[in-house]
Write an enzyme that holds these catalytic residues in place. Structure first.
Site, PDB file in Angstrom:
ATOM      1  N   GLU A   1       0.611  -1.284  -0.046  1.00  0.00           N
ATOM      2  CA  GLU A   1      -0.094  -0.118   0.037  1.00  0.00           C
ATOM      3  C   GLU A   1       0.947   1.094   0.131  1.00  0.00           C
ATOM      4  O   GLU A   1       0.544   2.082   0.887  1.00  0.00           O
ATOM      5  CB  GLU A   1      -1.062  -0.229   1.305  1.00  0.00           C
ATOM      6  CG  GLU A   1      -1.833  -1.219   1.071  1.00  0.00           C
ATOM      7  CD  GLU A   1      -2.733  -1.486   2.247  1.00  0.00           C
ATOM      8  OE1 GLU A   1      -2.763  -0.488   3.230  1.00  0.00           O
ATOM      9  OE2 GLU A   1      -3.431  -2.337   2.212  1.00  0.00           O
TER      10      GLU A   1
ATOM     11  N   GLU B   1      -6.458 -10.486  -1.456  1.00  0.00           N
ATOM     12  CA  GLU B   1      -7.265 -10.368  -0.310  1.00  0.00           C
ATOM     13  C   GLU B   1      -8.778 -10.218  -0.997  1.00  0.00           C
ATOM     14  O   GLU B   1      -9.545  -9.371  -0.293  1.00  0.00           O
ATOM     15  CB  GLU B   1      -6.693  -9.030   0.527  1.00  0.00           C
ATOM     16  CG  GLU B   1      -5.345  -9.054   0.863  1.00  0.00           C
ATOM     17  CD  GLU B   1      -5.053  -7.628   1.708  1.00  0.00           C
ATOM     18  OE1 GLU B   1      -5.733  -6.869   1.886  1.00  0.00           O
ATOM     19  OE2 GLU B   1      -3.716  -7.508   1.725  1.00  0.00           O
TER      20      GLU B   1
ATOM     21  N   ASP C   1     -12.299  -9.725  -1.204  1.00  0.00           N
ATOM     22  CA  ASP C   1     -13.836  -9.788  -0.596  1.00  0.00           C
ATOM     23  C   ASP C   1     -14.545  -8.843  -1.614  1.00  0.00           C
ATOM     24  O   ASP C   1     -14.117  -8.052  -2.282  1.00  0.00           O
ATOM     25  CB  ASP C   1     -13.687  -9.338   0.711  1.00  0.00           C
ATOM     26  CG  ASP C   1     -12.931  -8.351   1.315  1.00  0.00           C
ATOM     27  OD1 ASP C   1     -13.087  -7.580   0.369  1.00  0.00           O
ATOM     28  OD2 ASP C   1     -12.403  -8.302   2.222  1.00  0.00           O
TER      29      ASP C   1
ATOM     30  N   HIS D   1     -10.057  -5.662  -2.841  1.00  0.00           N
ATOM     31  CA  HIS D   1     -11.393  -5.515  -1.872  1.00  0.00           C
ATOM     32  C   HIS D   1     -12.486  -4.858  -2.644  1.00  0.00           C
ATOM     33  O   HIS D   1     -12.457  -3.396  -2.852  1.00  0.00           O
ATOM     34  CB  HIS D   1     -10.933  -4.728  -0.709  1.00  0.00           C
ATOM     35  CG  HIS D   1     -10.075  -5.139   0.109  1.00  0.00           C
ATOM     36  ND1 HIS D   1     -10.528  -6.327   0.982  1.00  0.00           N
ATOM     37  CD2 HIS D   1      -8.600  -5.284   0.257  1.00  0.00           C
ATOM     38  CE1 HIS D   1      -9.286  -6.754   1.726  1.00  0.00           C
ATOM     39  NE2 HIS D   1      -8.139  -6.218   1.397  1.00  0.00           N
TER      40      HIS D   1
ATOM     41  N   ASN E   1       1.958  -5.187  -3.174  1.00  0.00           N
ATOM     42  CA  ASN E   1       0.731  -5.575  -2.759  1.00  0.00           C
ATOM     43  C   ASN E   1      -0.177  -4.169  -2.723  1.00  0.00           C
ATOM     44  O   ASN E   1       0.332  -3.392  -1.668  1.00  0.00           O
ATOM     45  CB  ASN E   1       0.596  -6.293  -1.725  1.00  0.00           C
ATOM     46  CG  ASN E   1      -0.717  -6.996  -1.363  1.00  0.00           C
ATOM     47  OD1 ASN E   1      -1.481  -7.561  -2.199  1.00  0.00           O
ATOM     48  ND2 ASN E   1      -1.125  -6.914  -0.140  1.00  0.00           N
TER      49      ASN E   1
HETATM   50  O1  G3I Z   1      -5.485  -7.991  18.648  1.00  0.00           O
HETATM   51  C1  G3I Z   1      -6.315  -6.701  19.235  1.00  0.00           C
HETATM   52  C2  G3I Z   1      -6.849  -7.037  20.556  1.00  0.00           C
HETATM   53  O2  G3I Z   1      -5.859  -7.467  21.310  1.00  0.00           O
HETATM   54  C3  G3I Z   1      -7.609  -5.817  20.703  1.00  0.00           C
HETATM   55  O3  G3I Z   1      -8.261  -6.141  21.889  1.00  0.00           O
HETATM   56  C4  G3I Z   1      -8.582  -5.488  19.782  1.00  0.00           C
HETATM   57  C5  G3I Z   1      -9.325  -4.030  20.019  1.00  0.00           C
HETATM   58  O4  G3I Z   1      -9.545  -3.312  19.076  1.00  0.00           O
HETATM   59  O5  G3I Z   1      -7.597  -5.068  18.592  1.00  0.00           O
HETATM   60  C6  G3I Z   1      -7.025  -6.534  18.143  1.00  0.00           C
HETATM   61  O6  G3I Z   1      -6.417  -5.858  16.963  1.00  0.00           O
HETATM   62  C7  G3I Z   1      -7.028  -5.724  15.687  1.00  0.00           C
HETATM   63  C8  G3I Z   1      -6.607  -6.721  14.754  1.00  0.00           C
HETATM   64  O7  G3I Z   1      -7.244  -6.393  13.695  1.00  0.00           O
HETATM   65  C9  G3I Z   1      -7.030  -8.100  15.263  1.00  0.00           C
HETATM   66  O8  G3I Z   1      -8.301  -8.420  15.386  1.00  0.00           O
HETATM   67  C10 G3I Z   1      -6.839  -4.449  15.598  1.00  0.00           C
HETATM   68  O9  G3I Z   1      -7.283  -3.314  16.432  1.00  0.00           O
HETATM   69  C11 G3I Z   1      -7.314  -4.105  13.815  1.00  0.00           C
HETATM   70  O10 G3I Z   1      -6.915  -2.805  13.670  1.00  0.00           O
HETATM   71  C12 G3I Z   1      -6.978  -5.129  13.141  1.00  0.00           C
HETATM   72  O11 G3I Z   1      -7.449  -5.062  11.881  1.00  0.00           O
HETATM   73  C13 G3I Z   1      -6.727  -5.411  10.641  1.00  0.00           C
HETATM   74  C14 G3I Z   1      -6.385  -4.650   9.774  1.00  0.00           C
HETATM   75  O12 G3I Z   1      -5.873  -5.191   8.598  1.00  0.00           O
HETATM   76  C15 G3I Z   1      -5.448  -3.504  10.387  1.00  0.00           C
HETATM   77  O13 G3I Z   1      -4.733  -2.750   9.279  1.00  0.00           O
HETATM   78  C16 G3I Z   1      -7.682  -6.751  10.094  1.00  0.00           C
HETATM   79  O14 G3I Z   1      -7.992  -7.652  11.200  1.00  0.00           O
HETATM   80  C17 G3I Z   1      -7.118  -7.223   8.923  1.00  0.00           C
HETATM   81  O15 G3I Z   1      -8.065  -7.948   7.960  1.00  0.00           O
HETATM   82  C18 G3I Z   1      -6.750  -5.794   7.939  1.00  0.00           C
HETATM   83  O16 G3I Z   1      -6.149  -6.568   6.740  1.00  0.00           O
HETATM   84  C19 G3I Z   1      -5.590  -5.593   5.916  1.00  0.00           C
HETATM   85  C20 G3I Z   1      -4.470  -6.029   4.971  1.00  0.00           C
HETATM   86  O17 G3I Z   1      -3.661  -6.441   6.132  1.00  0.00           O
HETATM   87  C21 G3I Z   1      -3.964  -5.064   4.076  1.00  0.00           C
HETATM   88  N1  G3I Z   1      -5.065  -4.553   3.128  1.00  0.00           N
HETATM   89  C22 G3I Z   1      -6.323  -4.374   3.761  1.00  0.00           C
HETATM   90  C23 G3I Z   1      -6.788  -5.340   4.483  1.00  0.00           C
HETATM   91  C24 G3I Z   1      -8.236  -4.929   5.263  1.00  0.00           C
HETATM   92  O18 G3I Z   1      -7.972  -3.598   5.921  1.00  0.00           O
END
Ligand code: G3I
Length: 303
Positions: free
Chosen positions: A127, A235, A237, A206, A169
């Site tokens: 990104e 990725e 969806d 996406h 990516n």
């Molecule tokens: O693990 C913590 C947890 O301890 C805490 O209690 C909770 C409270 O918010 O947060 C948890 O972390 C979260 C993590 O996902 C695991 O669930 C983060 O806040 C959250 O920001 C994170 O989001 C991820 C996101 O990337 C972050 O940028 C998504 O799961 C994940 O699907 C998403 O994936 C990205 C790719 O890496 C790059 N391309 C876009 C894609 C979708 O956004």
């Protein structure tokens, strides 16, 4: 063939999913994931904040849980991701200039040497291009270290693990008419011309109402492939889960020999970062196959 992975294998491709370590105790989840997919991406566990929470102190516990589950079940792994403006640990967010550049290099070396020889492809840089009409780089602390940060990341990655394919990516580079797509295309062309090591482009794909699937997607895939790189849909969806759109995406990949595989960004709708209400994936919250699943399977079987 009766599973996504087996159907994709008929044309030498893979069909993958993102896996979250925290869900590996859910038997419905692991049963579907093990049966249907043959390429695994850690949804968050191999990112910078997860793998280097303190500078110079690497932690692969969650990444290894995903990696080991995949390999114990006979699957390959995509690595995601080494250099990104987002999900940087606090110590890295605070860095700039030469110090940040060196930290990026050390991070790539640290993570890639842990997984050396074990990863199908790494999303080396994620990104890095701006949304909108500029076609240029996104402003970030990494970008402010100098425009050459991306090629430095790729050269570092090649030396760290020569066996991994090295990918750039990004999202919103699916529509051939968009400036962001052209910006990334021009970078990849430049890298190939100058011998900067790059093997693949990941189209995150996406799709939603603001960035919908467009029938020029096949042109995008073909155009990148014509530069001499593989293309992977990394990725996928689709908000709303249209079976027709899923089939179009799969058919566009199948039409290009160098489109080597497709990964959906989660197993069930309830596992999606978009929330179950978006209905973006191939299985519903109960683990039932959706119409989109059958549409994808048929497209793969008709290749
Ligand atoms: O693990 C913590 C947890 O301890 C805490 O209690 C909770 C409270 O918010 O947060 C948890 O972390 C979260 C993590 O996902 C695991 O669930 C983060 O806040 C959250 O920001 C994170 O989001 C991820 C996101 O990337 C972050 O940028 C998504 O799961 C994940 O699907 C998403 O994936 C990205 C790719 O890496 C790059 N391309 C876009 C894609 C979708 O956004």
């Amino acid at each position: 063939a009766s599973t996504l992975a087996a159907a994709a294998q008929q044309s030498g491709r893979y069909f993958g999913t993102a896996i979250a370590a925290g869900r590996l105790g859910d038997q419905t989840y692991t049963t579907i994931a093990n049966r249907e997919f043959d390429m695994i991406t850690a949804e968050n566990e191999m990112k910078i904040d997860a793998t280097e929470p303190n500078r110079g102190q690497f932690n692969f516990s969650a990444g290894d849980r995903v990696y080991n589950w995949a390999v114990q079940n006979g699957k390959r792994v995509r690595g995601h991701t080494l250099a990104w403006h987002s999900q940087q640990p606090g110590w890295m967010q605070a860095l700039s200039g030469g110090d940040l550049r060196q930290a990026m290099i050390n991070h790539i070396n640290g993570v890639m040497s842990h997984y050396r020889g074990k990863i199908y492809a790494w999303d080396v840089v994620n990104e890095a291009y701006a949304d909108g009409n500029s076609g240029g780089r996104r402003d970030s602390n990494l970008q402010r270290t100098g425009n050459d940060w991306i090629e430095v990341a790729f050269r570092t990655a090649r030396a760290a693990d020569p066996s991994a394919k090295l990918c750039y990516n990004d999202y919103n580079i699916d529509n051939w008419n968009w400036a962001k797509t052209q910006g990334v295309y021009n970078m990849v062309r430049d890298f190939k011309q100058r011998g900067v090591p790059i093997d693949c482009v990941g189209l995150q794909s996406h799709f939603n109402s603001n960035s919908p699937y467009n029938s020029n997607y096949r042109t995008t895939i073909q155009s990148f492939a014509a530069l001499g790189v593989d293309v992977q849909i990394t990725e996928l969806d689709i908000q709303g889960g249209s079976a027709t759109t899923y089939a179009n995406v799969v058919n566009d990949c199948l039409a290009v020999p160098r489109c080597t595989g497709i990964t959906v960004w989660g197993v069930r709708d309830s596992d999606s970062w978009l929330g179950a209400g978006a209905s973006p994936l191939l299985f519903d919250g109960n683990g039932n196959k959706k119409a989109a699943y059958n549409s994808v399977l048929n497209a793969l079987n008709n290749a």
